[in-house]
Structures are given as structure tokens and as C-alpha cells.
Motif scaffolding. Structure first.
Motif, PDB file in Angstrom:
ATOM      1  N   LEU A  39       0.805  -1.221   0.000  1.00  0.00           N
ATOM      2  CA  LEU A  39       0.000   0.000   0.000  1.00  0.00           C
ATOM      3  C   LEU A  39       0.841   1.276   0.000  1.00  0.00           C
ATOM      4  O   LEU A  39       0.298   2.366  -0.146  1.00  0.00           O
ATOM      5  CB  LEU A  39      -0.935   0.019   1.215  1.00  0.00           C
ATOM      6  N   GLY A  40       2.153   1.144   0.184  1.00  0.00           N
ATOM      7  CA  GLY A  40       3.000   2.333   0.178  1.00  0.00           C
ATOM      8  C   GLY A  40       3.108   3.008   1.530  1.00  0.00           C
ATOM      9  O   GLY A  40       3.186   4.239   1.610  1.00  0.00           O
ATOM     10  N   LYS A  41       3.142   2.219   2.601  1.00  0.00           N
ATOM     11  CA  LYS A  41       3.219   2.803   3.954  1.00  0.00           C
ATOM     12  C   LYS A  41       4.539   3.540   4.153  1.00  0.00           C
ATOM     13  O   LYS A  41       4.562   4.669   4.660  1.00  0.00           O
ATOM     14  CB  LYS A  41       3.062   1.676   4.996  1.00  0.00           C
ATOM     15  N   THR A  42       5.636   2.914   3.760  1.00  0.00           N
ATOM     16  CA  THR A  42       6.940   3.556   3.928  1.00  0.00           C
ATOM     17  C   THR A  42       7.049   4.800   3.054  1.00  0.00           C
ATOM     18  O   THR A  42       7.569   5.839   3.493  1.00  0.00           O
ATOM     19  CB  THR A  42       8.065   2.565   3.595  1.00  0.00           C
ATOM     20  N   ALA A  43       6.552   4.721   1.832  1.00  0.00           N
ATOM     21  CA  ALA A  43       6.599   5.883   0.939  1.00  0.00           C
ATOM     22  C   ALA A  43       5.857   7.065   1.550  1.00  0.00           C
ATOM     23  O   ALA A  43       6.320   8.207   1.488  1.00  0.00           O
ATOM     24  CB  ALA A  43       5.996   5.524  -0.421  1.00  0.00           C
ATOM     25  N   ASN A  86       2.875 -11.707 -13.403  1.00  0.00           N
ATOM     26  CA  ASN A  86       3.151 -10.538 -14.239  1.00  0.00           C
ATOM     27  C   ASN A  86       3.349  -9.269 -13.430  1.00  0.00           C
ATOM     28  O   ASN A  86       3.795  -8.252 -13.971  1.00  0.00           O
ATOM     29  CB  ASN A  86       2.007 -10.335 -15.244  1.00  0.00           C
ATOM     30  N   LEU A  87       3.003  -9.317 -12.151  1.00  0.00           N
ATOM     31  CA  LEU A  87       3.240  -8.167 -11.273  1.00  0.00           C
ATOM     32  C   LEU A  87       4.498  -8.410 -10.452  1.00  0.00           C
ATOM     33  O   LEU A  87       4.515  -8.298  -9.230  1.00  0.00           O
ATOM     34  CB  LEU A  87       2.016  -7.920 -10.391  1.00  0.00           C
ATOM     35  N   THR A  88       5.558  -8.758 -11.148  1.00  0.00           N
ATOM     36  CA  THR A  88       6.880  -8.976 -10.545  1.00  0.00           C
ATOM     37  C   THR A  88       7.907  -8.268 -11.408  1.00  0.00           C
ATOM     38  O   THR A  88       7.861  -8.354 -12.637  1.00  0.00           O
ATOM     39  CB  THR A  88       7.214 -10.475 -10.465  1.00  0.00           C
ATOM     40  N   ALA A  89       8.830  -7.547 -10.773  1.00  0.00           N
ATOM     41  CA  ALA A  89       9.896  -6.867 -11.502  1.00  0.00           C
ATOM     42  C   ALA A  89      11.181  -6.996 -10.687  1.00  0.00           C
ATOM     43  O   ALA A  89      11.266  -6.469  -9.575  1.00  0.00           O
ATOM     44  CB  ALA A  89       9.548  -5.405 -11.736  1.00  0.00           C
ATOM     45  N   GLY A  90      12.157  -7.707 -11.221  1.00  0.00           N
ATOM     46  CA  GLY A  90      13.409  -7.904 -10.495  1.00  0.00           C
ATOM     47  C   GLY A  90      13.169  -8.638  -9.189  1.00  0.00           C
ATOM     48  O   GLY A  90      12.559  -9.708  -9.157  1.00  0.00           O
ATOM     49  N   ASP A  91      13.645  -8.035  -8.095  1.00  0.00           N
ATOM     50  CA  ASP A  91      13.479  -8.672  -6.790  1.00  0.00           C
ATOM     51  C   ASP A  91      12.241  -8.177  -6.055  1.00  0.00           C
ATOM     52  O   ASP A  91      12.084  -8.386  -4.851  1.00  0.00           O
ATOM     53  CB  ASP A  91      14.722  -8.442  -5.921  1.00  0.00           C
ATOM     54  N   PRO A 138      -0.598   0.491  -4.790  1.00  0.00           N
ATOM     55  CA  PRO A 138       0.588   1.214  -5.273  1.00  0.00           C
ATOM     56  C   PRO A 138       1.735   0.314  -5.729  1.00  0.00           C
ATOM     57  O   PRO A 138       2.363   0.593  -6.769  1.00  0.00           O
ATOM     58  CB  PRO A 138       0.984   2.065  -4.062  1.00  0.00           C
ATOM     59  N   LEU A 139       2.036  -0.744  -4.989  1.00  0.00           N
ATOM     60  CA  LEU A 139       3.123  -1.627  -5.390  1.00  0.00           C
ATOM     61  C   LEU A 139       2.838  -2.258  -6.744  1.00  0.00           C
ATOM     62  O   LEU A 139       3.713  -2.301  -7.629  1.00  0.00           O
ATOM     63  CB  LEU A 139       3.340  -2.712  -4.337  1.00  0.00           C
ATOM     64  N   ALA A 140       1.624  -2.752  -6.932  1.00  0.00           N
ATOM     65  CA  ALA A 140       1.252  -3.374  -8.202  1.00  0.00           C
ATOM     66  C   ALA A 140       1.304  -2.355  -9.340  1.00  0.00           C
ATOM     67  O   ALA A 140       1.791  -2.650 -10.441  1.00  0.00           O
ATOM     68  CB  ALA A 140      -0.139  -3.994  -8.098  1.00  0.00           C
ATOM     69  N   LEU A 141       0.797  -1.158  -9.089  1.00  0.00           N
ATOM     70  CA  LEU A 141       0.810  -0.110 -10.108  1.00  0.00           C
ATOM     71  C   LEU A 141       2.238   0.268 -10.486  1.00  0.00           C
ATOM     72  O   LEU A 141       2.549   0.477 -11.668  1.00  0.00           O
ATOM     73  CB  LEU A 141       0.074   1.127  -9.589  1.00  0.00           C
ATOM     74  N   ARG A 142       3.105   0.354  -9.478  1.00  0.00           N
ATOM     75  CA  ARG A 142       4.490   0.728  -9.740  1.00  0.00           C
ATOM     76  C   ARG A 142       5.193  -0.342 -10.583  1.00  0.00           C
ATOM     77  O   ARG A 142       5.946  -0.030 -11.515  1.00  0.00           O
ATOM     78  CB  ARG A 142       5.214   0.937  -8.408  1.00  0.00           C
ATOM     79  N   ILE A 143       4.935  -1.610 -10.263  1.00  0.00           N
ATOM     80  CA  ILE A 143       5.542  -2.694 -11.034  1.00  0.00           C
ATOM     81  C   ILE A 143       5.004  -2.695 -12.457  1.00  0.00           C
ATOM     82  O   ILE A 143       5.762  -2.810 -13.427  1.00  0.00           O
ATOM     83  CB  ILE A 143       5.284  -4.045 -10.343  1.00  0.00           C
ATOM     84  N   ALA A 144       3.676  -2.556 -12.591  1.00  0.00           N
ATOM     85  CA  ALA A 144       3.079  -2.538 -13.930  1.00  0.00           C
ATOM     86  C   ALA A 144       3.634  -1.370 -14.741  1.00  0.00           C
ATOM     87  O   ALA A 144       3.983  -1.523 -15.923  1.00  0.00           O
ATOM     88  CB  ALA A 144       1.563  -2.440 -13.815  1.00  0.00           C
TER      89      ALA A 144
END
Length: 738
Positions: free
Chosen positions: A122-126, A313-318, A279-285
Motif C-alpha cells: 500500500l505504500g506505507k513507507t513511501a 506478471n506483477l513482478t519486476a526484479g526482486d 501502489p506496489l502493483a501499479l508501480r511494477i506494472a
């Protein structure tokens, strides 16, 4: 001769300036406690920014304090030692405002604490880093970050976190206690007169963070956690939700140039929806799209549309959405993991506690609380729950991986049967010849009244429809037909629900596989009704009804012939052929009368009135509706069909009277109709009644009451499918404003 220490130089300059500790603190913005620590040698490596502020307040050359010679270097935490901020941060304005407002409450009492919590991704740290950046000027004594590793298998011990913070605050190592309790006291003492911001990121639980909290003073602590940390008292909790659709689109557009093109806004919206606005999924996409210039947003939609591959498909790098969820899943107890997997069987978007209990066989509350606490499940109302869309996919993936196929199939079928058994009994509350559940019946919920049945059917619509799909795929044809049959008269209470088109599509296909062809013609008729009423497919509805009539003639079934003709007429009327409809309604009523089907007969008569009204023959239509009321009273029409006929006759008679300009009569008729409509509770008829009430009151000079009824009419059109009434209500309201 040794060079004077920083403390000695600072004390000499302060005395030369004739300032007390408090006066220098006021002039520099550095706390008196911090200045005292420097003068006594307890803070030998302050930040260059701190020394510069002191030099300015003392009107001294910065070199006189040795700025740059003894400031913190070599890996020691500095004021800007926070995680890297997100450059394309969007949204969260309300949450940031709440953090700022809470920070402003700092005073002589307990230092303010904010807990930002929610599921992974959800972007808590951001958000926390963004808030720390915005508030930088308010915390000149430092902003410090500690990753507490709470989502992993090895959370940072509180004692180690205390050690890191004490070192960052320049407490000499030899003075740091070996006891966690004493370290916590030292931290509170070190922070008492300072203005620092602590970001305690990724907290595991209350026990981990409680020793790290400042006592009284002007510090601000921001904690991020997947848990709500309900055991902490006197803190501001901010529960993060997914982004709003427009924020999701903005984030995708900032990350990937392709997504910023207004021409692909619809596809961008679909990507955001498939990402669940997480947010995490959107950022990866967005990153995947930006790193593949040859891709279009449409390509991304195609990839994410495959539910079985969406998480992959919602994975990018690590970084990956599945990995983020897996961290929370690993923290669950065995019972919590089992329930989480089993909930992957639930067909709909949300579900009630009885459905959860059916999957466990015992009291699920402890496991449910555990899932809620970790953000893997959220409350959707009293004793109702829902998954985020991506977490539901993760639950189903865990189910596939961790439970044997035979067990999965058995549980899925058992759940579907229990849902449909309850749906049949609930639907039969509205069916002639049924009513209360049979003695000894036990379903998912007790259904002692029709009101209880109505509530359950509406709340669990996605789930019993999903169960119908499961039964259809499994070849349980008679069960599919029985469930759809039980919904026949209940469906009249929710005419705007497009799901009826699928319900009767499934039952028609199932009936065609059964030996009793009378079931086939009946469900072909039901599908025709759903096509023109709910899906607004008028030509298809007429075609299906015509096919049903031909089959009914072949089978020698006059009752179904009458219903088929009534449905064909309704499809033609709605499709703009009222003359053809009028003739067919009359023919249908005659066949029903001869067959002794009183329900169908009054339904056909009501169609005659509607066709006359569509032809502009308002007075004739009113007369036709009067006949409907007389025949309904005279004949043994079943209770639910009778109520529907009476409600419709009064409501549409009122509408015809209004269209004829017979306002006093229209008002009286609408007031009668309202009593029936309130009991029948179908949104379209309620919209008609309130529309007529509003029109009549406006025409008769009662503008205030007219506005209220017209507003109510609009509310009932919100269910969808009532565009004509919505336009009329809006036009009347606009006329009132002139």
C-alpha cells in the motif's frame, strides 16, 4: 598545547556573547539539552547544520566551532538518513494532512506518535518518508530511520533498535546500558529536549516498538506496520487504502510515458483496476511498461487479464506483489493459513460470517482477527469481510499449491451446494405455494421471515451466483434449474440486476440437458425475460420468447405459450413496437384465461395498459389498469404476483394520468401506489411513483414537496436501467430551479 574541544569552544563563545543555554537555544533553534550535551562533551560529533545554526546565533565565524572537522561521518546516522523518497509519489493528501496536524499537537505532554498500517504493497513507507520530508524543518535535531524488519522471519530485537538510536543520538558507547529497559529510559532522556523525527519502519508488534517511543517532548514518531498495533495507547492510527482511480492513473502516467497519453485513458483505467489500485502493483506494472518501449498499454491489459498469471506478471526484479503478500502469510498461525486458503473458494467479492464458518466447521473468529490484523482481510460491514482482488488471487494460488486436488474439489462443491440450498429456500419465500423454510431445515443462515430472505439474497448475490456457476460446470443440472426456478418471483424485486441474464442463461442450458422439456421451455421463457428486462437486449428477448412459444406449442403447454407471448410483447414494446405489442398482449391474455393461469392473465392485461400508454392513449391505458386491479381482486392470483400486479397497475395508472394532465387524480393514484410499492420494493416502480408525485405536486403548486419526491425518484434510478425516469426527474428538478 592541545586544541580546545568543541564543547570548550562552544561554551567560551556563548559566555562571550552573554547568552544562557536557554537564550542560545531560542536564538538557534537547537534544544538547550543538545547544547548542554555538546558543551559537556556528550555529543562530540554534531551535524554541520547544527554547528552552522549555533554559529549564526552566536554571530561567530563557523570555523570557530570547527564546522566540518568534527561533524558526523563514516556511516553514522545523519539527519537525512531516511529511505530514498519516491519521486513520482501521488495522492495521500488527506493522510499527509493528518500527520502534519498530529505533529502540530506536540507540546509539554507525551510526544505524538503516528501508526500507518495496512496490507503489504500500500505504500506505507513511501507515505512516511514523504511526511518526514515535508516536516524536515520542524525537526532540526535529526530525522532517523530504523527498519524493524517486522514482516520477515527475523524482526530486529528492540534492544538492537535502541542501541542504534542511542548511537545515532551521540550517546557514547560506554554510557549505553546493557539492559533494554535502561536503554529505553536513556532514549527517552536523550530525546526529551530535542526535536527529532523517528521513522520506525515495518514494525512487527507493540512489544517491539513500545520501548522505542519518546516520552514527553516535541519529537514525532511515525511507525509503519502491517498490523494496526492496537495495543499502543494515545497514538494516531492511519489505515491506508488502495489509491483512488484517478490517482492510480496519475501514478502510471508518471512512471510510463505510454500511460500518460489521454488517448489510452480507458486502457490505463483497466490496468489500474487489474492492479486493484495497489501502489506496489501499479508501480511494477508501470515499470514493466516503461522498460518495454515497444509495449502498448493494451499489451499490459492483455497480460494482466489472465487471472492465473496476474501475480506472476506483477513482478519486476526482486520486487513482486506475491512476495509482499507471502511475508504476511508466513506470519499466520496454522489455523490462520488454513482459513486464508479456504476463503479462496468463496466466489464473490465479500462474504458473511456464516459462509466463513461453513468453510471451517468451527468458530473462525480468532483466525479472522488474525487475517484482519495482518491486512490480509478487511471488514466490509457487521460480520462481513472482503479480500483485496490481488489478495484473493494469492489465496487461490495458496489453495492450489497447498491442498490436494481432491480436497479442493470436495470443499468447493460442498460450499456451492450449501449456498444454493440456502438460496433456494430464500427464493421460495417469494414463490406461490411456498413461504417459510420446511421444518428441520438448516442452511447457512436461518430464514424465519421474508425480510431475512431478501437481505441474505441481496448481500450474498455474488456468492450464490458463483455457486450456480460451479454447479453448472460440475454438471449438477437439476440443482441449477431448481435454484433458478426458486428465484422467479424474487427476481421481480431486483429488475435492474444484470446478473439475472446469466442466472437464466445457465438454467436454460441446464434444463436443455434434462429429460423434462417443460423445464426447458419455462427457463427459455425466463431467459427471454432477463434479456429484455435486465440486459436491455430487446431483439434477443423477442427471439428467445418466440422460440419458447414454438416449443410450448409443440409440447401442448398453453401456460407457457401465454407467458412466451407476454414476454415477446414486452420485448417489442420496449424495442419501440407498441402496436405489435398490444396485439400480442391481448392474445397472451386470452390464452392464459382459457388455460386458467390467473397470474399470467393479469400480467398480460397489465401489458395491454402499458402498450396503450406507449401509444399515447392515456385514458384507455388508465381504464386497462383499472381492469387489472378488478381482475386481480376477483381471481385467485397468488400473493406475490397479485402484489406485483396491484403495484404496477396503480403506479402506471398514476403515470398515465400525469401524462394526460389529470393532476389531482394522478396525485391520488400515486399516493395509493406508494403504499403498494413500499411493500413490493422494486426500485423501478418506486422511481415511477415518486416521479409522478413530484410532477403532480409541482403542477399543483407544491414546489417544496415536489423537490423531495423528485430527489427520491433519482435515488431509486441509481440502481440502473431506468434512464427514462432519471431523465424525466432531472428535467422536472431543473424546471423547479427556473
Amino acid at each position: 598545547m592541545p586544541e580546545p574541544t568543541l564543547g570548550a569552544r562552544l561554551r567560551a563563545l556563548r559566555h562571550a556573547a552573554g547568552l544562557t543555554l536557554e537564550q542560545l537555544a531560542e536564538a538557534s533553534g537547537i534544544s538547550a539539552r543538545a547544547i548542554s550535551d555538546m558543551e559537556r562533551g556528550h555529543s562530540r560529533t554534531p551535524q554541520a547544520r547544527t554547528l552552522a545554526a549555533l554559529a549564526t546565533a552566536l554571530r561567530a565565524d563557523p570555523d570557530a566551532l570547527g564546522a566540518g572537522r568534527e561533524t558526523r561521518t563514516g556511516g553514522r546516522p545523519r539527519q537525512h538518513d531516511l529511505p530514498r523518497a519516491v519521486a513520482d509519489f501521488v495522492g495521500r493528501e488527506d493522510e499527509l494532512a493528518r500527520v502534519r496536524a498530529h505533529a502540530a499537537t506536540a507540546g509539554p505532554g507525551p510526544a505524538p506518535v503516528v501508526v500507518v498500517h495496512g496490507q503489504g504493497g500500500l505504500g506505507k513507507t513511501a507515505l512516511a518518508v514523504r511526511a518526514a520530508g515535508e516536516l524536515a524543518g520542524a525537526y532540526p535535531d535529526g530525522r532517523f530511520h530504523v527498519d524493524l524488519r517486522g514482516a520477515g522471519a527475523d524482526p530486529l530485537p528492540a534492544g538492537e533498535a535502541l542501541l542504534r538510536l542511542l548511537r545515532a543520538l551521540d550517546v557514547p558507547p560506554r554510557r549505553i546500558s546493557g539492559s533494554d529497559d535502561e536503554r529505553a529510559a536513556q532514549l527517552r532522556d536523550a530525546l526529551r529536549d530535542r526535536r527529532c523525527l523517528l521513522l520506525l519502519d515495518n514494525a512487527a508488534d507493540e512489544a517491539q516498538v513500545r520501548p522505542l517511543l519518546p516520552g514527553d517532548g516535541r519529537c514525532l514518531t511515525v511507525i509503519t506496520s502491517r498490523r494496526a498495533l492496537a495495543g499502543l495507547e494515545g497514538v494516531l492510527r492511519i489505515a491506508l487504502s488502495p489509491l483512488a482511480p484517478e490517482e492510480s492513473a496519475a501514478l502510471l502516467g508518471r512512471i510510463a510515458g505510454q500511460a500518460a497519453d489521454p488517448a489510452v485513458a480507458a486502457d490505463v483505467g483497466r490496468v489500474a483496476q487489474l492492479c486493484g489500485h495497489l501502489p506496489l502493483a501499479l508501480r511494477i506494472a508501470g515499470t514493466r511498461l516503461a522498460s518495454r518501449p515497444a509495449w502498448t498499454v493494451e499489451n499490459l491489459v492483455a497480460r494482466l487479464s489472465d487471472e492465473d498469471r496476474r501475480l506472476a506478471n506483477l513482478t519486476a526484479g526482486d520486487t513482486g506483489v506475491e512476495a509482499a503478500f507471502a511475508l504476511s502469510y508466513a506470519q499466520l498461525s496454522a489455523a490462520g493459513r488454513a482459513l486464508f486458503r479456504r476463503l479462496g473458494h468463496v466466489p464473490g467479492g465479500d462474504f458473511g460470517l456464516p459462509l466463513v464458518a461453513a468453510l471451517t466447521g468451527d468458530d473462525p473468529m480468532e483466525a479472522l482477527d488474525e487475517l484482519e490484523e495482518l491486512g490480509l482481510l478487511e471488514a466490509a460491514g457487521p460480520e462481513r469481510y472482503r479480500f483485496h482482488d490481488l489478495i484473493r488471487l494469492f489465496a487461490r494460488d495458496r489453495l492450489r499449491r497447498e491442498e490436494p486436488p481432491g480436497v479442493r474439489a470436495a470443499v468447493r462443491r460442498q460450499l456451492a451446494h450449501r449456498l444454493l440450498d440456502t438460496a433456494i429456500v430464500a427464493g421460495r419465500w417469494f414463490e406461490p405455494g411456498y413461504g417459510a423454510p420446511p421444518d428441520g431445515w438448516t442452511g447457512l443462515v436461518p430464514l424465519p421471515t421474508q425480510e431475512d430472505a431478501l437481505t441474505w439474497l441481496r448481500l450474498e448475490a455474488e456468492n450464490w451466483l458463483g455457486a450456480l456457476r460451479i454447479a453448472a460446470r460440475a454438471g449438477d443440472h437439476q440443482l441449477v434449474v431448481d435454484a433458478a426456478e426458486a428465484m422467479h418471483w424474487y427476481s421481480d424485486t431486483t429488475l435492474s440486476w444484470t446478473g439475472w441474464y446469466e442466472v437464466y442463461g445457465l438454467s436454460r442450458a441446464a434444463a436443455a440437458r434434462l429429460p423434462d422439456r417443460r423445464q426447458e421451455v419455462r427457463h427459455l421463457n425466463y431467459l427471454a425475460w432477463a434479456a429484455f428486462t435486465c440486459a436491455h437486449r430487446h431483439e434477443e428477448g423477442a427471439r428467445l420468447a418466440t422460440a419458447a412459444h414454438e416449443l410450448a406449442v409443440e409440447l401442448g403447454d398453453p401456460r407457457e405459450q401465454a407467458w412466451a407471448l407476454t414476454y415477446a410483447a414486452s420485448a417489442w414494446r420496449r424495442g419501440g413496437q407498441p402496436e405489435r405489442a398490444l396485439e400480442t398482449y391481448r392474445r397472451a391474455a386470452g390464452i392464459a384465461d382459457r388455460a386458467g393461469d390467473h397470474d399470467s392473465y393479469v400480467h398480460g392485461l397489465q401489458g395491454v395498459g402499458l402498450a396503450l400508454h406507449a401509444l399515447g392513449r392515456h385514458d384507455a391505458a388508465v381504464d386497462a389498469f383499472r381492469v387489472v386491479l378488478a381482475e386481480t381482486a376477483r381471481r385467485p392470483v397468488a400473493q406475490r404476483p397479485a402484489l406485483g400486479a396491484q403495484t404496477g397497475a396503480h403506479a402506471y395508472a398514476a403515470l398515465a394520468l400525469a401524462d394526460a394532465g389529470r393532476w389531482p387524480e394522478a396525485l391520488r393514484e400515486a399516493e395509493i401506489a406508494l403504499r403498494y410499492a413500499a411493500e413490493f420494493r422494486e426500485a423501478g416502480l418506486l422511481a415511477v411513483v415518486h416521479l409522478v408525485l413530484g410532477r403532480a405536486k409541482r403542477a399543483l403548486g407544491d414546489a417544496a414537496d415536489a423537490r423531495g419526491d423528485l430527489t427520491r425518484a433519482l435515488e431509486f434510478t441509481e440502481a440502473g436501467g431506468f434512464d427514462e425516469y432519471e431523465r424525466a426527474a432531472r428535467a422536472e428538478l431543473a424546471a423547479l430551479e427556473c
